[in-house]
Each structure stands twice: as structure tokens, then as C-alpha cells.
Design a protein around this motif. Structure first.
Motif, PDB file in Angstrom:
ATOM      1  N   ILE A  29       0.837  -1.207   0.000  1.00 27.05           N
ATOM      2  CA  ILE A  29       0.000   0.000   0.000  1.00 27.05           C
ATOM      3  C   ILE A  29       0.869   1.253   0.000  1.00 27.05           C
ATOM      4  O   ILE A  29       0.588   2.227  -0.712  1.00 27.05           O
ATOM      5  CB  ILE A  29      -0.960  -0.004   1.207  1.00 27.05           C
ATOM      6  CG1 ILE A  29      -1.880  -1.221   1.155  1.00 27.05           C
ATOM      7  CG2 ILE A  29      -1.795   1.279   1.233  1.00 27.05           C
ATOM      8  CD1 ILE A  29      -2.683  -1.444   2.432  1.00 27.05           C
ATOM      9  N   ALA A  30       1.930   1.243   0.783  1.00 24.64           N
ATOM     10  CA  ALA A  30       2.824   2.407   0.832  1.00 24.64           C
ATOM     11  C   ALA A  30       3.463   2.651  -0.529  1.00 24.64           C
ATOM     12  O   ALA A  30       3.572   3.799  -0.978  1.00 24.64           O
ATOM     13  CB  ALA A  30       3.894   2.204   1.899  1.00 24.64           C
ATOM     14  N   ASP A  31       3.880   1.589  -1.194  1.00 25.38           N
ATOM     15  CA  ASP A  31       4.450   1.744  -2.536  1.00 25.38           C
ATOM     16  C   ASP A  31       3.415   2.285  -3.513  1.00 25.38           C
ATOM     17  O   ASP A  31       3.731   3.115  -4.374  1.00 25.38           O
ATOM     18  CB  ASP A  31       4.998   0.412  -3.039  1.00 25.38           C
ATOM     19  CG  ASP A  31       6.401   0.127  -2.534  1.00 25.38           C
ATOM     20  OD1 ASP A  31       6.973   0.995  -1.848  1.00 25.38           O
ATOM     21  OD2 ASP A  31       6.924  -0.963  -2.828  1.00 25.38           O
ATOM     22  N   ALA A  32       2.188   1.800  -3.396  1.00 27.36           N
ATOM     23  CA  ALA A  32       1.119   2.301  -4.256  1.00 27.36           C
ATOM     24  C   ALA A  32       0.857   3.779  -3.988  1.00 27.36           C
ATOM     25  O   ALA A  32       0.599   4.559  -4.913  1.00 27.36           O
ATOM     26  CB  ALA A  32      -0.150   1.482  -4.041  1.00 27.36           C
ATOM     27  N   GLU A  71       3.263   5.997   8.612  1.00 25.61           N
ATOM     28  CA  GLU A  71       4.668   6.005   9.033  1.00 25.61           C
ATOM     29  C   GLU A  71       5.590   5.747   7.856  1.00 25.61           C
ATOM     30  O   GLU A  71       6.659   6.365   7.729  1.00 25.61           O
ATOM     31  CB  GLU A  71       4.885   4.939  10.104  1.00 25.61           C
ATOM     32  CG  GLU A  71       4.187   5.248  11.428  1.00 25.61           C
ATOM     33  CD  GLU A  71       4.228   4.074  12.394  1.00 25.61           C
ATOM     34  OE1 GLU A  71       4.758   2.991  12.004  1.00 25.61           O
ATOM     35  OE2 GLU A  71       3.733   4.218  13.532  1.00 25.61           O
ATOM     36  N   ARG A  72       5.191   4.850   6.972  1.00 27.78           N
ATOM     37  CA  ARG A  72       6.039   4.485   5.843  1.00 27.78           C
ATOM     38  C   ARG A  72       6.127   5.576   4.786  1.00 27.78           C
ATOM     39  O   ARG A  72       7.126   5.674   4.073  1.00 27.78           O
ATOM     40  CB  ARG A  72       5.535   3.172   5.233  1.00 27.78           C
ATOM     41  CG  ARG A  72       5.925   1.938   6.065  1.00 27.78           C
ATOM     42  CD  ARG A  72       5.015   0.754   5.756  1.00 27.78           C
ATOM     43  NE  ARG A  72       5.520  -0.507   6.293  1.00 27.78           N
ATOM     44  CZ  ARG A  72       5.476  -0.864   7.554  1.00 27.78           C
ATOM     45  NH1 ARG A  72       4.958  -0.021   8.460  1.00 27.78           N
ATOM     46  NH2 ARG A  72       5.943  -2.029   7.957  1.00 27.78           N
ATOM     47  N   VAL A 242      -2.664 -13.415  -5.827  1.00 29.01           N
ATOM     48  CA  VAL A 242      -1.887 -12.302  -6.353  1.00 29.01           C
ATOM     49  C   VAL A 242      -1.188 -11.573  -5.211  1.00 29.01           C
ATOM     50  O   VAL A 242      -1.516 -11.760  -4.041  1.00 29.01           O
ATOM     51  CB  VAL A 242      -2.783 -11.309  -7.133  1.00 29.01           C
ATOM     52  CG1 VAL A 242      -3.395 -11.980  -8.351  1.00 29.01           C
ATOM     53  CG2 VAL A 242      -3.881 -10.733  -6.225  1.00 29.01           C
ATOM     54  N   GLU A 243      -0.229 -10.749  -5.587  1.00 30.25           N
ATOM     55  CA  GLU A 243       0.442  -9.847  -4.649  1.00 30.25           C
ATOM     56  C   GLU A 243       0.291  -8.454  -5.243  1.00 30.25           C
ATOM     57  O   GLU A 243       1.090  -8.024  -6.080  1.00 30.25           O
ATOM     58  CB  GLU A 243       1.926 -10.207  -4.518  1.00 30.25           C
ATOM     59  CG  GLU A 243       2.210 -11.692  -4.335  1.00 30.25           C
ATOM     60  CD  GLU A 243       2.214 -12.109  -2.883  1.00 30.25           C
ATOM     61  OE1 GLU A 243       2.917 -11.493  -2.076  1.00 30.25           O
ATOM     62  OE2 GLU A 243       1.509 -13.082  -2.563  1.00 30.25           O
ATOM     63  N   GLN A 244      -0.764  -7.756  -4.864  1.00 30.40           N
ATOM     64  CA  GLN A 244      -1.090  -6.483  -5.504  1.00 30.40           C
ATOM     65  C   GLN A 244      -1.464  -5.424  -4.471  1.00 30.40           C
ATOM     66  O   GLN A 244      -2.075  -5.728  -3.444  1.00 30.40           O
ATOM     67  CB  GLN A 244      -2.262  -6.654  -6.480  1.00 30.40           C
ATOM     68  CG  GLN A 244      -1.928  -7.482  -7.709  1.00 30.40           C
ATOM     69  CD  GLN A 244      -3.103  -7.575  -8.672  1.00 30.40           C
ATOM     70  OE1 GLN A 244      -4.231  -7.852  -8.266  1.00 30.40           O
ATOM     71  NE2 GLN A 244      -2.847  -7.337  -9.947  1.00 30.40           N
ATOM     72  N   GLY A 245      -1.100  -4.195  -4.783  1.00 31.39           N
ATOM     73  CA  GLY A 245      -1.516  -3.059  -3.978  1.00 31.39           C
ATOM     74  C   GLY A 245      -1.966  -1.933  -4.893  1.00 31.39           C
ATOM     75  O   GLY A 245      -1.504  -1.824  -6.037  1.00 31.39           O
TER      76      GLY A 245
END
Length: 493
Positions: A29-32, A71-72, A242-245
Motif C-alpha cells: 500500500i505504501a508503494d502504491a 509512518e512508511r 496475487v500480490e497487488q496493492g
């Protein structure tokens, strides 16, 4: 037109595919969120986020995932929130955030979700748990913004009819019967629809599976495409492995200007509506209809001041083929218009079905589509539960003339006829719909039958007799007379 500075606007959308796997949901989520800020052309916008609203997660449980995401990304939000389960929640969160921004209750909002389900299932098979962040009880639980969609009525629970993969095929059968198609014709109809969805996924850089499949590949069982529940093969089911954000950023026009976000990045929510059909499947008026989609869709268009023909870009929630067919019928949309496919992403089978968060991906995708065709309109439909809870949004690069408008149309839905469903019905009935569950070897294992009583009520029943299950798997038994026992067993007469 002079814009009210409180007008809500979407400014950034980000999508992440973590094919290497292993990362925890809040990191996705932080990367998204970072990708969304870059999409807005304003990386510094993240520090100004004052509300983080997270779509309910299944891969891992956090007490307050929004706090960890903050925080991220270097934000100190004064508000965080979390939703229960339901695929309608991302669009409902956008509706709520837009209303809060317009009312001055929020200024910059991040909506996001993420799933690392493939990693979680791999570790579970090995008897292990991931070493992901744990928040102890000193961290207050995030406020629940939306409760989970109820998915456990007594009539369903007593016979084990307890998951979407069992129930959406019942809708498919009902669609077939209402349309007057044979079983083979309906299977071909659904497979052709899904083939068109895969064609869109093949051109979507964020799709998990970027391959176009023919209708025959989708239709025919194979070692990699086994039958799951009649009439659906694996390639007709949502893909949650899947591994998705994904995340989207909304803010006020005033904030967008303050942070220097270029005007050509702005996408305005026009309207948002919500409603739900009866929570108990047996009580619905018809299994191939959805008054909630019909009324919510029509009202969203009215509030935006446009008609269905004015909407150039559409993403219909697509967990299973029946969900798309029902929604398209209620919205008056053709299934096979080559100039206006009913998915922007490729849908939950091909683009990816990260549990509750698919629609965040759809909204992010729509944002770019609208930017590429300024002045056009886009629609998102979102569905939670068993075609139960719905949220719809209209969007454009132009601001709404009357400001963003949101409405719950539940009162109109509640006025529609429902079907009596007495608990523990015992006696004769006629088959209205049915499905068969297959085991991993491709053999019919059990069946579920929806039947109508002589008085017009509806009863749900299970089928376990091997000969009867085999017949359900091969024959068209619509209208057949059956017996329903007090224990919820369906037997042929």
C-alpha cells in the motif's frame, strides 16, 4: 466555471504488482501511495495526507494499518480508518472521501489496499507464518468505516452454501433460464464474455495475467483449467492468488493548487451512490436481477447529469461472469460493444482479484483513461458479497456543475418485492436454479439447488446423492419436481 475550493478531485493513482512476493500488505500500500503521488506530479503531497482509509485486508490483520502506512510514507494523518470485507468498499470509500472533502472534514485523503495472498498461502502450506508487522494492544484499533457485508444467512449456512464460488453459478443458471438458452449456449456465452475481458487485460500494464484467452480455452476443462462449480472453470473465477496493492489520492481543489498539481492530472468525482439487495439470497425477487444496481446506477447518472450513452469508459465489477451480466442488464449496457468493453482492467480473473481491493485498481486505471480523453465520462460499479452490496461512481476531467453529489438509494430498493423464504421448508418444490461442485479430480462432488415451493416461496437445499448429483451435472433440470427434507436435503422425485 469558478471552482469552489472545496471541490473534491482525484489527483493520483498507483498500482503495484509484487511478482517476487514476500512483502507484507502495508508495504504494498505504501508503494502504491508513492506511485500515486508521483502520478499526481507531487511527491510532497504524501506528507500532507490527513486521512488514510484502508480497504479491509485478508492476508494479514493489523490493528491500524493506516497508521503503519502513514509512518512508511512520512504522513501524520489525524484520521485513519478501515473497512470490513466487501468488494464495494473502495468505491464507497471514494464516495465518502469526496463528501468529506467537500464538507471540509478532510483535505488530502489516501485510499488504499493490498494483498499478499499468494505468499500467505504458500507459507501456510508449509506450516509457517510470515514475519510481518504486529501491532500490540497499545495501538488503538482503527475506526471501522464500513461493516462487513453479511454473508451468512441461516438458509445458506444450514446447507453449507457459504462462498461466492458456490453462489454466483446459481445466478448464471438463472440468467440462462431467463434468456431461454441451453446449458451449452450459456457456457459459450459466458466464455465469450470472459475472452473479451482477457483481451483488455492483455493490454493493461498493471494486469496480473496479461494474456488473451480464446473462448474455447476458457470454456474447456484442462489440467490447468479445471471445473470448479458448474458451469465455471477456473478461468471464470476471480483470481485472488496475487500480490497487488493500489492507492488513490483525493484532495480539495485548493490543496491541489497549493501543491502545484498540474490541472491535466485532475479527475473529478461527479456522483456516488450506494445500496444493497437482500442479504439472504433466498429472499431476492429474482436471482438474475439486482434492484440495487438498477436504482443506484440510474441515480448516479441522474446526479451527474448524464445518460448511460454519455459514458465512454466503464468498469463493471467482474468477480464472475454472472455478476457482469446482471449489472449490464440493470444498467442497460450491451455486453459485446467493441467500442465500449465493460472492463478497463481485464477484470478480477485476469487483471487480478486482490479480495476487497480490486476496485481501487479500477479507479486508478479509469483516471488515466479519462486523462487521455479529456471531457469524457467514466463509470465504476463495485459489488460486495453475493451480488449484494453495491457502490457506483461517475467521473470526469471536468468538474460537476452542481458539485459532487452522493446518495444512498436503499429506500427505493426496499420498496421492491422480495420472496418469502421460510426456514426449514419440507415438501415438494420445483427447481429454479442449481449448481454442482467439482473435486480436484474433476468429478462432481455435491450440488446446491434453489427451488420454488407450490406457494411461491423459495427454498435452498443441498444434493449429496451420487446419482442425483451426476444428473445435476449433465441434465437441464429446470422445473423438475424435487423433494426438500427438513434437514435441507434435495432429492429427485
Amino acid at each position: 466555471m469558478t471552482l469552489d475550493p472545496r471541490t473534491p478531485v482525484l489527483v493520483g493513482g498507483g498500482q503495484i504488482n509484487d511478482r517476487a512476493g514476500g512483502r507484507e500488505p502495508v508495504d504494498l500500500i505504501a508503494d502504491a501511495a508513492r506511485a500515486a503521488a508521483a502520478d499526481a506530479g507531487a511527491p510532497g503531497l504524501l506528507a500532507a495526507v490527513d486521512s488514510i482509509r484502508i480497504v479491509g485486508l485478508l492476508s494479514w490483520r493489523y490493528r491500524d494499518p493506516g497508521r503503519l502506512v502513514g509512518e512508511r510514507i512520512g504522513a501524520a494523518p489525524r484520521h485513519t480508518g478501515y473497512t470490513g470485507d466487501g468488494g464495494s468498499t473502495p468505491q464507497a470509500l471514494v464516495n465518502g472521501a469526496a463528501a468529506d472533502i467537500a464538507a471540509g472534514r478532510a483535505d488530502v485523503v489516501l485510499i488504499g489496499g493490498g494483498e499478499s495472498w499468494r505468499t500467505r498461502m504458500k507459507l501456510r502450506a508449509e506450516g509457517a507464518r510470515p514475519d510481518w508487522t504486529k501491532q500490540d494492544e497499545s495501538v488503538p484499533e482503527a475506526p471501522l468505516l464500513m461493516p462487513p457485508v453479511p454473508m451468512n444467512s441461516e438458509s445458506e449456512r444450514r446447507i453449507g452454501l457459504d462462498r461466492p464460488v458456490y453462489i454466483y453459478p446459481l445466478f448464471e443458471q438463472a440468467l440462462r433460464i431467463a434468456a431461454g438458452r441451453s446449458i451449452d449456449e450459456q457456457r459459450e456465452h459466458a466464455a465469450a464474455l470472459w475472452s473479451r475481458f482477457s483481451k483488455v487485460a492483455a493490454t493493461n500494464p498493471h494486469a496480473w495475467n496479461r494474456r488473451e484467452y480464446s473462448a474455447a480455452e476458457i470454456l474447456e476443462p484442462s489440467p490447468g483449467n479445471r471445473l470448479i462449480t458448474l458451469p465455471y472453470t477456473k478461468l471464470m473465477n476471480s483470481n485472488n492468488m496475487v500480490e497487488q496493492g493500489a492507492g488513490v489520492l483525493l484532495c480539495s481543489v485548493e490543496a491541489a493548487r497549493r501543491h502545484g498539481i498540474p490541472r491535466d492530472r485532475w479527475v473529478f468525482p461527479q456522483s456516488g451512490t450506494e445500496a444493497h439487495d437482500t442479504y439472504a439470497i433466498a429472499e431476492r425477487g429474482a436471482l438474475h436481477r439486482s434492484p440495487a444496481i438498477r436504482f443506484a446506477g440510474a441515480r448516479a447518472l441522474e446526479l451527474a447529469g448524464v445518460g448511460a450513452d454519455d459514458v465512454a469508459h466503464i468498469d463493471v465489477y467482474s468477480c464472475f461472469p454472472s455478476a457482469v451480466q446482471v449489472a449490464a442488464a440493470e444498467l442497460g449496457l450491451p455486453l459485446d460493444d467493441p467500442g465500449r468493453p465493460l472492463t478497463l482492467t481485464g477484470g478480477l480473473t485476469f487483471a487480478g482479484g486482490p479480495w476487497n481491493n480490486y476496485v481501487t485498481h479500477a479507479v486508478a486505471t479509469l483516471m488515466n483513461r479519462l486523462r487521455e480523453s479529456p471531457g469524457s465520462y467514466g463509470m465504476i460499479t463495485a459489488n460486495g458479497g453475493y451480488l449484494t452490496k453495491h457502490a457506483i461512481g461517475l467521473y470526469s476531467t471536468e468538474p460537476p456543475e452542481q458539485g459532487f453529489r452522493r446518495e444512498d438509494v436503499q429506500a427505493r430498493v426496499d420498496a421492491e418485492p422480495t420472496t418469502p423464504a421460510p426456514a426449514g421448508y419440507e415438501g415438494t418444490a420445483t427447481v429454479e436454479s442449481w449448481t454442482v461442485v467439482y473435486d480436484r479430480a474433476g468429478l462432481p462432488e455435491k450440488g446446491f439447488v434453489v427451488a420454488r415451493t407450490p406457494g411461491g416461496a423459495r427454498a435452498l437445499a443441498a444434493a449429496t446423492d451420487a446419482d442425483w448429483v451426476a444428473r445435476l451435472a449433465t441434465d437441464d433440470v429446470a422445473g423438475a419436481v424435487v423433494s426438500v427434507t427438513a434437514a435441507g436435503e434435495c432429492l429427485p422425485r
